[in-house]
Design a protein around this motif. Structure first.
Motif, mmCIF file in Angstrom:
data_model
loop_
_atom_site.group_PDB
_atom_site.id
_atom_site.type_symbol
_atom_site.label_atom_id
_atom_site.label_comp_id
_atom_site.label_asym_id
_atom_site.label_seq_id
_atom_site.Cartn_x
_atom_site.Cartn_y
_atom_site.Cartn_z
ATOM 1 N N TRP A 49 37.071 -3.611 86.398
ATOM 2 C CA TRP A 49 35.844 -4.062 85.773
ATOM 3 C C TRP A 49 36.028 -4.069 84.264
ATOM 4 C CZ3 TRP A 49 31.276 -5.325 88.358
ATOM 5 C CH2 TRP A 49 31.264 -5.056 89.733
ATOM 6 N N VAL B 110 31.718 -6.995 84.460
ATOM 7 C CA VAL B 110 32.363 -8.142 85.103
ATOM 8 C C VAL B 110 33.529 -7.611 85.930
ATOM 9 C CG1 VAL B 110 33.632 -10.286 84.730
ATOM 10 C CG2 VAL B 110 31.690 -9.712 83.254
ATOM 11 N N ARG B 111 33.545 -7.992 87.207
ATOM 12 C CA ARG B 111 34.602 -7.529 88.104
ATOM 13 C C ARG B 111 35.737 -8.540 88.131
ATOM 14 N NH1 ARG B 111 34.571 -6.733 94.559
ATOM 15 N NH2 ARG B 111 36.443 -5.449 94.666
ATOM 16 N N GLU C 123 33.097 -17.571 89.569
ATOM 17 C CA GLU C 123 33.360 -16.866 90.817
ATOM 18 C C GLU C 123 33.422 -15.350 90.627
ATOM 19 O OE1 GLU C 123 33.525 -18.438 93.849
ATOM 20 O OE2 GLU C 123 32.907 -20.181 92.676
ATOM 21 N N MET C 124 33.516 -14.897 89.377
ATOM 22 C CA MET C 124 33.598 -13.456 89.123
ATOM 23 C C MET C 124 32.254 -12.805 89.375
ATOM 24 S SD MET C 124 35.849 -13.276 85.676
ATOM 25 C CE MET C 124 37.508 -12.718 85.827
ATOM 26 N N TRP C 125 32.293 -11.578 89.879
ATOM 27 C CA TRP C 125 31.070 -10.826 90.108
ATOM 28 C C TRP C 125 30.600 -10.246 88.788
ATOM 29 C CZ3 TRP C 125 32.160 -7.351 94.969
ATOM 30 C CH2 TRP C 125 32.408 -8.167 96.063
ATOM 31 N N THR C 126 29.312 -10.342 88.552
ATOM 32 C CA THR C 126 28.730 -9.767 87.344
ATOM 33 C C THR C 126 27.524 -8.919 87.719
ATOM 34 O OG1 THR C 126 27.261 -11.654 86.963
ATOM 35 C CG2 THR C 126 29.434 -11.734 85.907
ATOM 36 N N MET C 127 27.208 -7.996 86.837
ATOM 37 C CA MET C 127 26.064 -7.134 87.052
ATOM 38 C C MET C 127 25.504 -6.736 85.689
ATOM 39 S SD MET C 127 25.945 -3.377 88.885
ATOM 40 C CE MET C 127 26.914 -4.010 90.236
#
Length: 142
Positions: A101, A94-95, A119-123
């Motif tokens: 991260w 999670v960014r 709204e957070m970037w996840t991968m």
């Protein structure tokens, strides 16, 4: 041992050096064990790796800090390559911001819905297990 620093002056974090260890008062049998990592070399110290029950963030702490949270069972896939928790690979990065991260466990397999800001970037990520290379022993150490 000298401390390595990043160009912006931040000290380098202690490298992860984890392994499986029976967690006190837990018996998961063949399902796995607890997970520990060194947190310092001088003095040598270990902490338990756990998932915060409320935030689902992967954290580390002593036994008292880890007990109320998700402490295991940790294991690896059949080929001993990737780390699992509770029998599956639900890890996400999670960014929070530039170069920030954190590691999370998507326990409910819903993309951390209701846990993090949408709204957070996840991968989705895989935690790959890699053993340290065994160096030839020094004959003077025997």
């Amino acid at each position: 041992m000298s401390s390595v620093e990043y160009p912006d002056g931040r000290p380098e974090d202690h490298p992860f050096a984890g392994y499986f260890l029976p967690y006190p008062d837990q018996n998961w049998g063949r399902k796995g064990e607890g997970f520990v990592s060194t947190i310092s070399d001088e003095p040598p110290q270990l902490n338990w790796i756990y998932v915060d029950r409320d935030t689902h963030e992967v954290k580390y702490g002593d036994r008292a800090e880890s007990e109320p949270h998700i402490i295991g069972p940790w294991d690896v896939t059949k080929m001993d390559k990737r780390v699992t928790l509770e029998g599956w690979e639900g890890f996400m990065a999670v960014r929070y911001g530039p170069r920030e991260w954190a590691l999370y466990f998507d326990r409910d397999d819903d993309g951390l819905k209701g846990i993090i800001d949408p709204e957070m970037w996840t991968m989705e990520i895989e935690l790959v297990r890699r053993e340290r290379k065994q160096e030839k022993p020094d004959p003077d150490d025997e």
